[in-house]
Scaffold this motif. Structure first.
Motif, PDB file in Angstrom:
ATOM      1  N   GLN A  94      36.730  47.573  48.162  1.00  0.00           N
ATOM      2  CA  GLN A  94      37.817  47.862  47.212  1.00  0.00           C
ATOM      3  C   GLN A  94      37.792  46.874  46.065  1.00  0.00           C
ATOM      4  OE1 GLN A  94      41.909  46.573  48.536  1.00  0.00           O
ATOM      5  NE2 GLN A  94      40.976  46.604  50.585  1.00  0.00           N
ATOM      6  N   ASP A  95      38.013  47.384  44.861  1.00  0.00           N
ATOM      7  CA  ASP A  95      38.138  46.573  43.645  1.00  0.00           C
ATOM      8  C   ASP A  95      39.354  47.108  42.900  1.00  0.00           C
ATOM      9  OD1 ASP A  95      35.493  44.940  43.529  1.00  0.00           O
ATOM     10  OD2 ASP A  95      34.819  46.987  43.897  1.00  0.00           O
ATOM     11  N   ASN A  96      40.406  46.306  42.792  1.00  0.00           N
ATOM     12  CA  ASN A  96      41.629  46.810  42.181  1.00  0.00           C
ATOM     13  C   ASN A  96      42.435  45.681  41.563  1.00  0.00           C
ATOM     14  OD1 ASN A  96      43.068  45.655  44.540  1.00  0.00           O
ATOM     15  ND2 ASN A  96      42.194  47.412  45.630  1.00  0.00           N
ATOM     16  N   CYS A  97      43.450  46.042  40.827  1.00  0.00           N
ATOM     17  CA  CYS A  97      44.321  45.040  40.219  1.00  0.00           C
ATOM     18  C   CYS A  97      45.695  45.649  39.960  1.00  0.00           C
ATOM     19  CB  CYS A  97      43.714  44.516  38.913  1.00  0.00           C
ATOM     20  SG  CYS A  97      43.587  45.767  37.619  1.00  0.00           S
ATOM     21  N   LEU A  98      46.633  44.781  39.650  1.00  0.00           N
ATOM     22  CA  LEU A  98      48.014  45.193  39.428  1.00  0.00           C
ATOM     23  C   LEU A  98      48.462  44.673  38.062  1.00  0.00           C
ATOM     24  CD1 LEU A  98      50.203  46.735  40.947  1.00  0.00           C
ATOM     25  CD2 LEU A  98      50.931  44.599  41.996  1.00  0.00           C
ATOM     26  N   VAL A 131      49.187  47.371  50.161  1.00  0.00           N
ATOM     27  CA  VAL A 131      48.199  48.380  49.773  1.00  0.00           C
ATOM     28  C   VAL A 131      46.785  47.926  50.110  1.00  0.00           C
ATOM     29  CG1 VAL A 131      47.234  49.682  47.845  1.00  0.00           C
ATOM     30  CG2 VAL A 131      49.697  49.316  47.989  1.00  0.00           C
ATOM     31  N   CYS A 132      46.435  46.691  49.789  1.00  0.00           N
ATOM     32  CA  CYS A 132      45.075  46.216  50.059  1.00  0.00           C
ATOM     33  C   CYS A 132      44.789  46.162  51.553  1.00  0.00           C
ATOM     34  CB  CYS A 132      44.844  44.853  49.419  1.00  0.00           C
ATOM     35  SG  CYS A 132      44.728  44.911  47.618  1.00  0.00           S
ATOM     36  N   ASP A 133      45.768  45.742  52.335  1.00  0.00           N
ATOM     37  CA  ASP A 133      45.591  45.754  53.792  1.00  0.00           C
ATOM     38  C   ASP A 133      45.404  47.177  54.292  1.00  0.00           C
ATOM     39  OD1 ASP A 133      45.819  43.028  53.893  1.00  0.00           O
ATOM     40  OD2 ASP A 133      47.870  43.002  54.685  1.00  0.00           O
ATOM     41  N   GLY A 177      38.990  51.621  55.765  1.00  0.00           N
ATOM     42  CA  GLY A 177      37.544  51.484  55.634  1.00  0.00           C
ATOM     43  C   GLY A 177      37.074  51.005  54.283  1.00  0.00           C
ATOM     44  N   TYR A 178      38.015  50.850  53.333  1.00  0.00           N
ATOM     45  CA  TYR A 178      37.669  50.279  52.032  1.00  0.00           C
ATOM     46  C   TYR A 178      37.855  48.769  52.159  1.00  0.00           C
ATOM     47  CZ  TYR A 178      38.417  55.148  50.754  1.00  0.00           C
ATOM     48  OH  TYR A 178      38.358  56.530  50.705  1.00  0.00           O
ATOM     49  N   VAL A 179      36.809  48.101  52.611  1.00  0.00           N
ATOM     50  CA  VAL A 179      36.925  46.704  53.032  1.00  0.00           C
ATOM     51  C   VAL A 179      37.278  45.797  51.867  1.00  0.00           C
ATOM     52  CG1 VAL A 179      35.333  47.049  54.935  1.00  0.00           C
ATOM     53  CG2 VAL A 179      34.444  46.328  52.713  1.00  0.00           C
ATOM     54  N   TYR A 180      37.840  44.642  52.213  1.00  0.00           N
ATOM     55  CA  TYR A 180      38.219  43.674  51.190  1.00  0.00           C
ATOM     56  C   TYR A 180      37.010  43.305  50.333  1.00  0.00           C
ATOM     57  CZ  TYR A 180      42.329  42.937  54.205  1.00  0.00           C
ATOM     58  OH  TYR A 180      43.456  43.108  54.961  1.00  0.00           O
ATOM     59  N   ASP A 236      36.860  38.868  45.993  1.00  0.00           N
ATOM     60  CA  ASP A 236      38.314  38.779  45.835  1.00  0.00           C
ATOM     61  C   ASP A 236      38.807  39.424  44.539  1.00  0.00           C
ATOM     62  OD1 ASP A 236      40.715  38.118  47.028  1.00  0.00           O
ATOM     63  OD2 ASP A 236      40.874  36.187  46.011  1.00  0.00           O
ATOM     64  N   MET A 237      38.121  40.490  44.104  1.00  0.00           N
ATOM     65  CA  MET A 237      38.580  41.237  42.924  1.00  0.00           C
ATOM     66  C   MET A 237      39.601  42.267  43.398  1.00  0.00           C
ATOM     67  SD  MET A 237      36.806  39.979  40.354  1.00  0.00           S
ATOM     68  CE  MET A 237      36.770  41.195  39.067  1.00  0.00           C
ATOM     69  N   MET A 238      40.755  41.770  43.798  1.00  0.00           N
ATOM     70  CA  MET A 238      41.793  42.629  44.358  1.00  0.00           C
ATOM     71  C   MET A 238      43.159  42.189  43.854  1.00  0.00           C
ATOM     72  SD  MET A 238      40.565  43.030  48.340  1.00  0.00           S
ATOM     73  CE  MET A 238      40.768  41.280  48.638  1.00  0.00           C
ATOM     74  N   ALA A 239      44.096  43.106  43.940  1.00  0.00           N
ATOM     75  CA  ALA A 239      45.450  42.825  43.467  1.00  0.00           C
ATOM     76  C   ALA A 239      46.136  41.740  44.289  1.00  0.00           C
ATOM     77  CB  ALA A 239      46.287  44.107  43.489  1.00  0.00           C
ATOM     78  N   THR A 240      45.611  41.426  45.469  1.00  0.00           N
ATOM     79  CA  THR A 240      46.201  40.365  46.285  1.00  0.00           C
ATOM     80  C   THR A 240      45.913  38.986  45.708  1.00  0.00           C
ATOM     81  OG1 THR A 240      44.237  40.562  47.677  1.00  0.00           O
ATOM     82  CG2 THR A 240      46.259  41.625  48.466  1.00  0.00           C
TER      83      THR A 240
END
Length: 607
Positions: free
Chosen positions: A354-358, A379-381, A387-390, A394-398
């Motif tokens: 997963q690659d996401n942002c807020l 959401v990220c958890d 199955g969309y692993v971290y 660390d390009m995630m909204a967390t």
């Protein structure tokens, strides 16, 4: 040097595709062969020159370089070259030079044209373009423009509900789009008139603005049928306006989907859209590998397969956002959830992290930020559970860095463009693929437009982005082979992601920056770049064909692994392909390398 006719005929008899001809056919072509003697340093042809025919190395060595004099291949006996130019306009697209005493067999261009035209075995061997699978009428993979209503009826916000009802009755339609200054601001349907105006006893003089659905979801004509179906099933709507560059150009309704043959991706979307929790969604997403196999086996184009698989991830993300809001309460300020990476480009396969942002509306207070941190974690958890692993990076909204107000995001892009350090180049490459997924998606439009405008006008930044895009190179070995991984778990394999599709995605991103193109998807970016004249028509066609072949080879590889009971990955051994498949794949990589060289030399990439 003179070579007896019998020797030439025998030589062709042991060489593909001539071994697929009858003896009489082969002898006819052998009789037309011209023998050419070359000394070291002699030129066979130069880039841009008319070609006399197809060349086959009988003995010796020929070096082939691209338009920028970058080596492409070292060819020895039994290798042929010149077919790309012959199949285009008869003009050489490379330069070829003998590097030692060499003998060539040259099949004149008239006979080469006859060979390709009359013999399927030769046509299949020399034509490197993507083969199209003949399919019946398949709404799921058809472009929206092929089945939408091109005349969408509309009214103004001040139109009364009675006048709107009369218009819909007289036009025999179930909805009207609502326009204000030619901009789509809403849609009013039969259900709006009955459930809101009539059921609530509103006066017939009530303006439609009071009952319409404001800022409805829209799609572009280039969307596909499954985009329509997924949106309708997820949102429980029956009408979707079609816009292009913000202008209303048509409408699609449920009636237009009556011929639809249900596909499994739609079933996954429907189940996820109403799943009670992440664990229930995970049961559904576990079927994605099987979906991949089915879609590939059905002969779907690679961009259709990845779009359908990405739709599942988009739906899972939006469902998790809805569940998060149910748990945490109404958001204190508007927000936008965006995806980047392969999900942002709508290019997910059977292997995806997963690659996401807020992006949060300006004005959010320090105390309110805690809400969005908890929303991001939920959401990220949940995506990880599905199955969309971290993301390893660390390009995630967390990550606090990627969960910020809109003004901070504007500052990010400005800093990356004004101070394009190596880290800034990397981050910009990822974040220029942002695509809105959930929340207030209107927040994205101005951010994207402003960023593209600033980026296109910043020549230094563009040069740095070009330089960054050239770091991923096709896996080419000069001796007519592949540069495989030399050690470790994937020894003797090639990476079809980082050395296959990623170099092309990088090219598409740079073209999008240069041309201020708003497309997210790599193939759409390449098509738009060719249409805007950023690359030549012939170069664009070659690159699209190369991308199609590489991307489809990757999907077929993953499907083979799934069918064998293994987890899909991106590492393929060239030996698993036939000689023909290897030849075509290598030629596709050559095209990509040539386009990289052209971009680097023509646009001033930094060393």
């Amino acid at each position: 040097m003179t070579i007896p006719f019998a020797d030439i005929a025998a030589y062709l008899g042991g060489l593909h595709p001539y071994d697929g001809l009858t003896e009489g056919e082969r002898n006819a072509f052998a009789a037309a062969i011209e023998v050419i003697d070359l000394n070291p340093g002699d030129s066979v042809y130069r880039h841009g020159q008319p070609l006399d025919g197809l060349y086959i190395v009988y003995s010796g060595v020929v070096e082939v370089v691209d338009a920028n004099d970058i080596p492409v291949s070292i060819l020895g006996p039994r290798n042929s070259f010149g077919e790309r130019g012959l199949l285009r306009e008869g003009v050489a697209v490379t330069s070829a030079t003998a590097t030692e005493p060499t003998i060539l067999l040259m099949l004149p261009k008239m006979q080469f044209a006859e060979l390709v035209h009359d013999h399927q075995v030769a046509r299949k061997f020399f034509d490197r373009s993507r083969t199209t699978t003949t399919r019946g009428s398949d709404l799921a993979t058809s472009r929206v423009e092929s089945f939408m209503h091109h005349s969408a009826f509309f009214c103004m916000p001040g139109t009364t509900v009675q006048d709107a009802a009369r218009e819909m009755r007289d036009r025999h339609v179930s909805c009207l789009c609502v326009l204000e200054d030619d901009a789509l601001v809403g849609i009013v349907t039969n259900r709006d008139l009955t459930d809101k105006a009539l059921a609530d006893g509103m006066p017939v003089s009530t303006p439609v603005v009071d009952v319409m659905t404001k800022n409805p979801i829209t799609l572009e004509p280039s969307a596909i049928g499954s985009d329509v179906l997924h949106a309708m099933m997820e949102r429980r709507i029956g009408h979707i306006p079609i816009t292009q560059n913000g202008v209303l150009v048509g409408i699609v309704t449920q009636t237009d989907l009556t011929r639809f043959q249900a596909v499994s991706s739609a079933e996954l979307v429907a189940e996820i859209a109403h799943a009670p929790d992440a664990e229930a969604m995970a049961v559904v997403t576990a079927r994605i590998p099987k979906l991949l196999v089915q879609l590939v086996a059905a002969g779907n184009r690679h961009e259709v397969v990845t779009r359908l698989i990405t739709d599942v991830a988009d739906t899972a993300t939006r469902r998790l956002l809805a569940l998060a809001e149910e748990k945490l309460g109404t958001p204190p300020v508007p927000y936008l959830w965006a995806a980047c990476g392969s999900q942002g480009r709508q290019e997910q396969t059977g292997v995806s992290d997963q690659d996401n942002c807020l992006i949060i509306a300006d004005g959010v207070t320090h105390d309110q930020m805690d809400y969005f941190r908890r929303l991001a974690r939920f959401v990220c958890d949940g995506l990880n559970t599905c199955g969309y692993v971290y993301c390893p990076g660390d390009m995630m909204a967390t990550a606090e860095r990627w969960c910020q107000p809109l003004s901070v995001w504007r500052g990010y892009f400005d800093n990356w463009m004004n101070k394009p350090s190596p880290e800034a180049q990397m981050l910009a490459s990822v974040m220029f693929d942002l695509r809105p997924i959930g929340g207030d998606t209107s927040m994205f439009k101005d951010l994207q437009a402003d960023t593209l405008r600033k980026a296109a006008s910043n020549s230094i930044f563009v040069a740095h982005m070009i330089s960054n895009s050239l770091k991923h190179t096709p896996p080419l070995g000069l001796l007519r082979g592949f540069a495989t991984i030399r050690s470790g778990e994937h020894k003797n394999q090639i990476d079809l992601k980082h050395n296959g599709v990623v170099p092309i995605a990088d090219l598409g991103r740079v073209y999008a920056l240069q041309g201020q193109l708003t497309a997210f998807n790599t193939r759409a970016r390449l098509e738009a770049a060719a249409g805007a004249g950023l690359i030549s028509a012939s170069g664009g066609k070659d690159l699209l064909d190369a991308y199609d072949l590489i991307a489809e080879t990757r999907l077929q590889h993953q499907a083979r692994l799934v069918k064998a009971g293994e987890a899909p990955d991106n590492f393929m051994s060239p030996s698993s392909l036939s000689d023909l498949e290897r030849s075509h794949l290598r030629d596709a990589f050559v095209v990509v390398k040539g386009m990289q060289a052209a971009l680097g030399h023509g646009k001033g990439a930094l060393s």
